[in-house]
Motif scaffolding. Sequence first.
Motif, PDB file in Angstrom:
ATOM      1  N   ASP A  97       2.740  16.454 -11.040  1.00  0.00           N
ATOM      2  CA  ASP A  97       2.185  17.523  -9.893  1.00  0.00           C
ATOM      3  C   ASP A  97       2.355  17.129  -8.513  1.00  0.00           C
ATOM      4  OD1 ASP A  97       1.471  20.107  -9.548  1.00  0.00           O
ATOM      5  OD2 ASP A  97      -0.907  19.503  -9.130  1.00  0.00           O
ATOM      6  N   GLU A  98       3.512  16.329  -8.168  1.00  0.00           N
ATOM      7  CA  GLU A  98       3.997  15.814  -7.066  1.00  0.00           C
ATOM      8  C   GLU A  98       5.000  16.839  -6.513  1.00  0.00           C
ATOM      9  OE1 GLU A  98       4.861  11.857  -7.176  1.00  0.00           O
ATOM     10  OE2 GLU A  98       2.845  11.162  -7.549  1.00  0.00           O
ATOM     11  N   ALA A  99       5.021  16.757  -5.082  1.00  0.00           N
ATOM     12  CA  ALA A  99       6.203  17.586  -4.380  1.00  0.00           C
ATOM     13  C   ALA A  99       6.978  16.956  -3.391  1.00  0.00           C
ATOM     14  CB  ALA A  99       5.583  18.868  -3.639  1.00  0.00           C
ATOM     15  N   THR A 100       7.840  16.910  -3.348  1.00  0.00           N
ATOM     16  CA  THR A 100       9.119  16.129  -2.348  1.00  0.00           C
ATOM     17  C   THR A 100       9.717  17.431  -1.421  1.00  0.00           C
ATOM     18  OG1 THR A 100       9.086  14.398  -4.034  1.00  0.00           O
ATOM     19  CG2 THR A 100      10.559  14.374  -2.103  1.00  0.00           C
ATOM     20  N   TRP A 101       9.551  17.253  -0.262  1.00  0.00           N
ATOM     21  CA  TRP A 101      10.242  18.018   0.630  1.00  0.00           C
ATOM     22  C   TRP A 101      11.123  17.303   1.663  1.00  0.00           C
ATOM     23  CZ3 TRP A 101       6.491  22.363   3.118  1.00  0.00           C
ATOM     24  CH2 TRP A 101       6.138  23.128   2.028  1.00  0.00           C
ATOM     25  N   SER A 102      12.197  17.810   2.159  1.00  0.00           N
ATOM     26  CA  SER A 102      13.073  17.352   3.262  1.00  0.00           C
ATOM     27  C   SER A 102      12.543  17.610   4.575  1.00  0.00           C
ATOM     28  CB  SER A 102      14.405  17.838   3.199  1.00  0.00           C
ATOM     29  OG  SER A 102      14.616  19.027   3.042  1.00  0.00           O
ATOM     30  N   GLY A 103      12.962  17.055   5.564  1.00  0.00           N
ATOM     31  CA  GLY A 103      12.525  17.241   6.951  1.00  0.00           C
ATOM     32  C   GLY A 103      12.813  18.636   7.273  1.00  0.00           C
ATOM     33  N   SER A 109      15.568  20.851   1.221  1.00  0.00           N
ATOM     34  CA  SER A 109      15.479  20.786  -0.165  1.00  0.00           C
ATOM     35  C   SER A 109      13.975  20.605  -0.466  1.00  0.00           C
ATOM     36  CB  SER A 109      16.614  19.826  -0.637  1.00  0.00           C
ATOM     37  OG  SER A 109      16.302  18.589   0.167  1.00  0.00           O
ATOM     38  N   ALA A 110      13.877  20.674  -1.826  1.00  0.00           N
ATOM     39  CA  ALA A 110      12.525  20.300  -2.263  1.00  0.00           C
ATOM     40  C   ALA A 110      12.353  19.944  -3.752  1.00  0.00           C
ATOM     41  CB  ALA A 110      11.471  21.484  -2.168  1.00  0.00           C
ATOM     42  N   GLU A 111      11.572  19.350  -4.271  1.00  0.00           N
ATOM     43  CA  GLU A 111      11.477  19.107  -5.917  1.00  0.00           C
ATOM     44  C   GLU A 111       9.959  19.158  -6.022  1.00  0.00           C
ATOM     45  OE1 GLU A 111      12.799  15.905  -9.258  1.00  0.00           O
ATOM     46  OE2 GLU A 111      13.181  15.374  -7.290  1.00  0.00           O
ATOM     47  N   PRO A 165       0.864  -1.271   0.014  1.00  0.00           N
ATOM     48  CA  PRO A 165       0.042   0.098   0.069  1.00  0.00           C
ATOM     49  C   PRO A 165       0.897   1.241   0.048  1.00  0.00           C
ATOM     50  CG  PRO A 165       0.115  -0.903   2.063  1.00  0.00           C
ATOM     51  CD  PRO A 165       0.657  -2.055   1.260  1.00  0.00           C
ATOM     52  N   THR A 166       0.385   2.229  -0.558  1.00  0.00           N
ATOM     53  CA  THR A 166       1.124   3.591  -0.902  1.00  0.00           C
ATOM     54  C   THR A 166       0.876   4.279   0.538  1.00  0.00           C
ATOM     55  OG1 THR A 166       0.922   3.371  -3.283  1.00  0.00           O
ATOM     56  CG2 THR A 166       1.619   5.728  -2.201  1.00  0.00           C
ATOM     57  N   VAL A 167       1.958   4.628   1.174  1.00  0.00           N
ATOM     58  CA  VAL A 167       1.900   5.419   2.570  1.00  0.00           C
ATOM     59  C   VAL A 167       3.186   6.347   2.188  1.00  0.00           C
ATOM     60  CG1 VAL A 167       2.054   5.448   4.856  1.00  0.00           C
ATOM     61  CG2 VAL A 167       1.150   3.417   3.643  1.00  0.00           C
ATOM     62  N   ARG A 168       2.848   7.831   2.569  1.00  0.00           N
ATOM     63  CA  ARG A 168       3.810   8.698   2.220  1.00  0.00           C
ATOM     64  C   ARG A 168       4.610   8.897   3.354  1.00  0.00           C
ATOM     65  NH1 ARG A 168       5.303  13.782   3.349  1.00  0.00           N
ATOM     66  NH2 ARG A 168       3.540  14.006   4.974  1.00  0.00           N
ATOM     67  N   ALA A 169       6.108   8.534   3.278  1.00  0.00           N
ATOM     68  CA  ALA A 169       6.957   8.775   4.555  1.00  0.00           C
ATOM     69  C   ALA A 169       7.044   9.870   5.072  1.00  0.00           C
ATOM     70  CB  ALA A 169       8.188   8.091   3.680  1.00  0.00           C
ATOM     71  N   VAL A 170       7.098   9.918   6.398  1.00  0.00           N
ATOM     72  CA  VAL A 170       7.182  11.141   7.008  1.00  0.00           C
ATOM     73  C   VAL A 170       8.791  11.575   7.139  1.00  0.00           C
ATOM     74  CG1 VAL A 170       6.705  12.434   9.100  1.00  0.00           C
ATOM     75  CG2 VAL A 170       5.040  10.671   8.263  1.00  0.00           C
ATOM     76  N   PRO A 171       9.102  12.671   6.632  1.00  0.00           N
ATOM     77  CA  PRO A 171      10.252  12.987   6.603  1.00  0.00           C
ATOM     78  C   PRO A 171      10.936  13.355   8.082  1.00  0.00           C
ATOM     79  CG  PRO A 171       9.246  14.421   5.022  1.00  0.00           C
ATOM     80  CD  PRO A 171       8.080  13.624   5.764  1.00  0.00           C
ATOM     81  N   THR A 172      12.194  13.056   8.195  1.00  0.00           N
ATOM     82  CA  THR A 172      12.731  12.942   9.590  1.00  0.00           C
ATOM     83  C   THR A 172      13.291  14.605   9.693  1.00  0.00           C
ATOM     84  OG1 THR A 172      13.019  10.747   9.913  1.00  0.00           O
ATOM     85  CG2 THR A 172      14.534  12.329  11.314  1.00  0.00           C
ATOM     86  N   ALA A 173      13.074  15.339  10.554  1.00  0.00           N
ATOM     87  CA  ALA A 173      13.551  16.505  10.644  1.00  0.00           C
ATOM     88  C   ALA A 173      14.812  16.679  11.790  1.00  0.00           C
ATOM     89  CB  ALA A 173      12.387  17.669  11.384  1.00  0.00           C
ATOM     90  N   PRO A 174      15.854  17.250  11.532  1.00  0.00           N
ATOM     91  CA  PRO A 174      17.028  17.150  12.525  1.00  0.00           C
ATOM     92  C   PRO A 174      16.755  18.087  13.620  1.00  0.00           C
ATOM     93  CG  PRO A 174      17.132  19.171  10.889  1.00  0.00           C
ATOM     94  CD  PRO A 174      15.778  18.138  10.366  1.00  0.00           C
TER      95      PRO A 174
END
Length: 498
Positions: free
Chosen positions: A118-124, A110-112, A90-99
């Motif tokens: 139309d998808e976005a990817t962010w770092s924690g 960072s981000a893409e 199942p597709t589950v969006r991983a929760v970014p780990t913040a420092p």
Amino acid sequence: MPSHLSADHPAAQPPQRGSVDALISQTRRLRGEVDAVRRDAPADGTDPEGRWQRALCDLAMHQLSDLDQHLAQLRDGPPAVPVEREAAAPTVRAVPTAPRHGSLLSRVGSAEWNLLTDEATWSGELYQILGRDPAAPPLTLDELPSVVLEQDRPRLTAMVTDCLIDAKPIDGEFRVVRPDGDVRTVHVMGEPVLDTDGSTASMWAVLRDVSELRRSQRTVSETRDSMQHQRHFAQTERRLAVELQEAVLPPWRGSLRLPRQGPETLDLAARYLPSSTSELIGGDWYDALELTGGDTLLSVGDLTGRGVTVTSGMAMMIGALRGMAVAGTEPGQLMAWLNQLLDASVQPALGSAVCCRYRPESRTLTWAQAGHPAPLLFRNGTGRVLSPPDGVLLGATSGAVYGQAEETLEPGDLFLLHTDGLVPRRWVSPRSRSWESPDLSEVESEGDTVSAVSRLLDLAPRFGEARAAQDCVRMVVEEFGETEREDDACVLIARVAT
């Protein structure tokens, strides 16, 4: 994250660790040296130049700390790419780990944004910079302006449009409003990621929270402006004080003879010596005035403080002294009225003065002093300190009574009046020691005090050979003019004509 230039270009490899480690060591060593300079900077918050120096050091420390962390990221390379899940999972969006909050890593994210899906990817780190819940989906390019300060939205739109349409790199700043209302300044750098046909497939960006950096820069700018304003104010105040001093002190240069007629005249010369440790004008003054009947008024004095206020007070004192002397007031009573005037002034101040009235017919010198060094009398190649009458500082106490002394002069005699800035002195109990004793062997103060008075009295043989009072003043300036003094000084020399 894909390459900066092409979606199918292999990712760049981190540089060798040794070279980057050397840069990191140099950065940390430089940061320690800057920190040492910062600790040595003046910590007095009232000094604009000290605040400016510390602000510059803080800014440099901040930038070096960021450089240290960026080099560490360069050494370690990009973060590992998560292993793709099986298609059946199942597709589950991983929760970014913040420092950790407050660390240097937390200020760079960072981000893409993929234009095809139309998808976005962010770092924690980016979630933490923007203050958003890591469990929430990242904002798309259309949604991103909603967290940007309204005044900065056109700037962000222009940067994104130039990147997506004209393939221009992004390099700029904008302010974001976090959910808690805190406004942060973000610097963004990015480039378009081109597809195989040359069209823009996505956009990547590195976003850095530069709020503290910009705050440090503003502090540097503000402290610099404050320092420049204070310097301009000090220069203006000094110019006004100098102009006022020049307008008040006697305009004559070289020697002056008073009274202008008669055989028993005084040959006069004076000099003002500025402080070597302060640019502000002090309250030292000298004056010479021919009175009705041929008498001559001589005086020197000093008001505490510096600047325009003190110089204007000096002008008031000289004006009052001249007016009372013209009215026939004797030196002792004159000191008492000057004390009353200074005691009743709007701005309290302390002052010292010595006032002499010379009568040419009898060659008598009547004088009084108010907490001031006594005159020095030179005769036949020797010198001595005149024994002073009673007299406290002007403005020190109300209703003070000032004594008066008289000295009979001879042709060729020379007497010297000066303010205490010329010769360092330490006041001792009245009528017992220091300047109040005509015998220097009874002076029980600092060694430099005795030495300085002795140096003045040692000029007696040279004074005897001088042709004019101006020559004697020049000798005093040669002896004391280069001395490091904290206060201004005046010297006035009068020589009885032969």
